[in-house]
Scaffold this active site. Structure first.
Site, PDB file in Angstrom:
ATOM      1  N   SER A 252       0.672  -1.026   0.133  1.00 52.14           N
ATOM      2  CA  SER A 252      -0.063   0.154  -0.054  1.00 52.14           C
ATOM      3  C   SER A 252       0.970   1.491  -0.115  1.00 52.14           C
ATOM      4  CB  SER A 252      -0.974  -0.033   1.095  1.00 52.14           C
ATOM      5  OG  SER A 252      -0.172   0.744   2.475  1.00 52.14           O
ATOM      6  N   LYS A 253       0.136   2.378  -0.213  1.00 51.65           N
ATOM      7  CA  LYS A 253       0.887   3.587  -0.335  1.00 51.65           C
ATOM      8  C   LYS A 253       1.685   3.948   0.999  1.00 51.65           C
ATOM      9  CE  LYS A 253      -0.464   7.701  -2.789  1.00 51.65           C
ATOM     10  NZ  LYS A 253       0.244   7.474  -4.346  1.00 51.65           N
ATOM     11  N   ARG A 254       1.009   3.382   2.160  1.00 52.24           N
ATOM     12  CA  ARG A 254       1.795   3.769   3.241  1.00 52.24           C
ATOM     13  C   ARG A 254       3.103   3.760   3.581  1.00 52.24           C
ATOM     14  NH1 ARG A 254      -0.888  -0.861   6.214  1.00 52.24           N
ATOM     15  NH2 ARG A 254       0.219  -2.118   4.567  1.00 52.24           N
TER      16      ARG A 254
END
Ligand code: GLU
Length: 487
Positions: A252-254
């Site tokens: 994910s972008k996290r």
């Protein structure tokens, strides 16, 4: 190997994700390898999530990666149109046929009613399966429901048998009969669901080999049943393992960029991306890790697609990029650097090839084009506000009773008379070292800190010629005037 026609059918909701890029890559490679067709199809039937600009973005990202197609919305083809929103009449025809054959039926439950059914199944600790009405609703029932403002959908009449998919990566995968049910094929807005449109288009577009993410494996039973009901041939399948982050969580972008465009913007080479993406869930064996697109097409076999989750390791991708840059010709780097500059705001002028070549040479060893900007951008920014790194100032200017400051003052005078070429500047610095009997660092570093604020930049001759005489002298004077935090 038979000709395999493959496809990439993105739903346009934003930029191309690395997972989508891997799917597209494998489909492309398989088609190229076998001489089949590769189709780009836009699955835009989810009106709520639709983003029109996403289609152009996806096309641009695929082009950048060097993935090309034989049929698609931008180039047309024998099975046009390639946007599902332009094919609604086709899906409606099939829905009508399925209804007429008693293989589908109308349903008109409200979302609240469906929720209530789900809740009571949950309470009874049962899997929710849509309760097929008996007798099935008629067309008149559907019309009445529509008049009453109820949502009228069409459900597939599921034959209630085990369904087995033969997948080249995952083997035989069976969905037991009791987990299949009458799923929706046409929504209340008359748009087809993903399942219906996807299956019809694959069949009509001649797709005979489906490569897609593992997340769709659990849906394939629906597709197989729909194909049987509509009389379509069953294609081959190769589901591609999930892509996780290094901690084994869903990517994910996290923890960083996940979109192809972000990597392009960060100064990665498409050839490095392709090489790395290909290894997400596949490997050629024999410890081969580095290959070009042409070699990938040569080496690829679906039998070597794994079942275990792939790991997206950003450090490894960076290492691939560093190596790809080191291996690339200067012409290739120039082309890629210009692309990088065209999509980023940097102080480096993008229209002077000779200058760009010099910049590339002066920054040898860079890992991404962003490294070049970090190291050299400041030399091209006439309005740069120099921030002097305290450590660099202390070490190269202040230490030893301000020896660096004294040197800077001398340099200010002598550079004024110097011819402004790399050779002449290098010579002047060598002369000063000799006269004072000191090492290079004691001469070059004070100027470097004065003109860039830091202890790292290209060679001093390059640094000063990139800057130009006027800027160099101005920056030295500014630094002397500022005499920043020495202690
Ligand atoms: N439109 C689907 C998606 O974007 C395609 C899935 C498939 O390949 O069948 O993920």
């Amino acid at each position: 190997m038979d000709k395999l026609n493959t496809r990439f059918p993105p739903s346009p909701t934003g930029y191309l994700h690395v997972g989508g890029a891997r799917t597209a890559l494998f489909g492309f490679v398989m088609a190229r390898k076998t001489g089949g067709q590769f189709v780009l199809r836009i699955e835009d039937t989810d009106r709520a999530r639709h983003d029109e600009s996403a289609v152009d973005k996806i096309i641009e990202d695929l082009n950048w990666l060097g993935i090309t197609w034989d049929q698609g919305p931008d180039i047309g083809g024998e099975n046009a149109p390639y946007r599902q929103s332009e094919r609604l009449h086709v899906y409606c025809q099939y829905v009508q046929k399925l209804l007429a054959a008693g293989k589908a039926y109308y349903a008109f439950d409200t979302p609240e009613e469906l929720d209530a059914m789900r809740t009571s199944a949950q309470k009874a600790k049962q899997n929710f399966r849509y309760p097929r009405p008996n007798p099935l609703p008629t067309v008149e029932d559907a019309e009445r429901a529509r008049d009453e403002g109820r949502p009228v959908v069409v459900r597939f009449l599921c034959p209630g048998q085990d369904v087995t998919i033969c997948d080249d990566a995952f083997g035989d995968v069976t969905m037991p009969a009791d987990q299949t049910d009458d799923f929706i094929i046409q929504k209340g807005d008359m748009y087809p669901t993903y399942h219906l449109a996807n299956v019809i288009d694959d069949a009509l577009m001649g797709v005979n080999y489906i490569m897609r993410g593992q997340e769709f494996l659990g849906q394939s039973w629906r597709h197989k049943l729909l194909r049987e009901a509509m009389g379509f041939d069953e294609p081959g399948y190769c589901h591609l393992p999930l892509i996780m982050d290094v901690q084994g969580r869903k990517l994910s972008k996290r923890d960083g960029d996940v979109e192809v465009f972000a990597f392009r913007q960060a100064g990665y080479l498409p050839e490095a991306m392709i090489n790395y993406l290909a290894l997400l869930g596949w490997n050629p064996g024999n410890d081969i890790e580095r290959f070009s697109m042409a070699e990938l097409i040569e080496l690829f076999t679906p039998e070597r697609v794994g079942k275990t989750n792939a790991k997206f390791d950003r450090d490894k991708l960076l290492a691939f990029n560093t190596d790809a840059i080191a291996a690339a010709s200067e012409d290739r780097l120039l082309e890629a650097f210009k692309d990088y500059l065209s999509i980023n705001e940097t102080p480096i002028p993008s229209d002077d090839d000779d200058l760009l070549r010099r910049i590339l040479r002066a920054n040898k060893g860079f890992r991404t084009f962003a490294d070049i900007i970090a190291k050299s951008g400041i030399l091209f920014d006439a309005d740069a506000v120099i921030e002097y790194e305290p450590k660099a100032v202390k070490k190269w200017l202040a230490k030893g009773d301000g020896a660096g400051w004294v040197m800077l003052a001398e340099l200010r005078g002598r550079l004024d008379d110097c011819e402004w070429t790399v050779e002449a500047i290098d010579q002047l610095i060598a002369d000063i070292c000799q006269q004072h009997d000191i090492g290079m660092g004691k001469v070059a570093q004070p100027i470097r800190v004065a003109v860039t604020g830091r202890a790292v930049s290209p060679s001093i001759g390059e640094t000063l010629t990139f800057l130009g005489k006027e800027q160099t002298l101005l920056r030295i004077e500014n630094c002397m005037a500022a005499r920043p935090n020495e202690r």
